[in-house]
Design an enzyme around this catalytic site. Sequence first.
Site, PDB file in Angstrom:
ATOM      1  N   ASP A 195      15.670  19.989  81.238  1.00 39.98           N
ATOM      2  CA  ASP A 195      16.319  18.852  80.573  1.00 39.98           C
ATOM      3  C   ASP A 195      15.993  17.525  81.240  1.00 39.98           C
ATOM      4  O   ASP A 195      16.398  16.470  80.741  1.00 39.98           O
ATOM      5  CB  ASP A 195      17.839  19.077  80.543  1.00 39.98           C
ATOM      6  CG  ASP A 195      18.580  18.029  79.742  1.00 39.98           C
ATOM      7  OD1 ASP A 195      18.135  17.720  78.621  1.00 39.98           O
ATOM      8  OD2 ASP A 195      19.599  17.510  80.221  1.00 39.98           O
ATOM      9  N   SER A 213      20.910  13.048  75.060  1.00 37.85           N
ATOM     10  CA  SER A 213      20.447  14.269  74.409  1.00 37.85           C
ATOM     11  C   SER A 213      21.474  14.747  73.392  1.00 37.85           C
ATOM     12  O   SER A 213      22.687  14.658  73.612  1.00 37.85           O
ATOM     13  CB  SER A 213      20.216  15.369  75.449  1.00 37.85           C
ATOM     14  OG  SER A 213      19.299  14.946  76.427  1.00 37.85           O
ATOM     15  N   GLN A 263      13.710  19.441  72.429  1.00 35.36           N
ATOM     16  CA  GLN A 263      14.934  18.663  72.545  1.00 35.36           C
ATOM     17  C   GLN A 263      14.934  17.534  71.531  1.00 35.36           C
ATOM     18  O   GLN A 263      13.890  16.958  71.214  1.00 35.36           O
ATOM     19  CB  GLN A 263      15.102  18.075  73.947  1.00 35.36           C
ATOM     20  CG  GLN A 263      16.444  17.367  74.127  1.00 35.36           C
ATOM     21  CD  GLN A 263      16.702  16.952  75.570  1.00 35.36           C
ATOM     22  OE1 GLN A 263      16.577  15.786  75.899  1.00 35.36           O
ATOM     23  NE2 GLN A 263      17.056  17.912  76.410  1.00 35.36           N
TER      24      GLN A 263
END
Length: 278
Positions: A195, A213, A263
């Site tokens: 991430d 995100s 993502q």
Amino acid sequence: MGSVAAGSGEDRSGAGPSVLDVLALEEIDRDLYRSTLLFTDPFPLYGGQVAAQALYAAGRTLGADRLPHSLHGYFLRSGDAARPTIFRVDRDRDGGSFSARRVVAVQGGDVIFSMSASFSVPGPGPDQQVQETPTVEAPDALPRFDLPRLFSMAARRPEQPFPAAHRPTRFWARSTVALPDDPLVHACVLTYLSDIGTGLSALPEDEAAPGPSLDHAVWFHRHARLDDWVLMDMVPRTVSGGRGWYTGSITTPSGVLAASFAQETLFRPGRNPFRPGS
């Protein structure tokens, strides 16, 4: 799966918390866990931390023969690193080869993150890798650079596919503490790493920039040790409707594709409010 002892392992980076402290969850009841690492942070709780902890909590409800092969998570609210996070695991199904788990992460009575994860017993079959991995310089001779917000993770910066990007989209990384021989731990550390950064940093910032995100997915293809170097490579794909989407891969120094991830983030006019200096 076995539990991780906080601070265990040989620390090659000096004093301070490590990624093993991130994964040191307290079991407070059946299928209910609480994070133990608390610290002050001027920014919201790092999404990779809560995702790695959620995956570890889910894995704790399974035997050692079942390892994660995919996860899909949604970041619902900002978290606070100075407060403990509660993880509740739901055992959706245990089949002959696959197990499904759902995890919600809660702070102050509100769900900040939710995850669906699937675990499987490795089965026989072909092992093929269709796309070649990027050819980059070996990590040991490359300059160091900082991975902000990550505990006990080192990074090296090779030549960039998008030289004008404001943050690297390709880099080597590894844990600076020795990790136990538990594939679940390595999958969780990979999730913790996956991430950080964004492939959307390769896009111009004249009118908009990547923000918080929204969701994150990881597919685990092959085992990789995260206390050895792995190559993160992120590629921007599209921006539309105030959202940006990118994909990434994590490969070993020998070119083995360990994991793929994707993502989606907010991508709206103005600078990212969570970027230092904004």
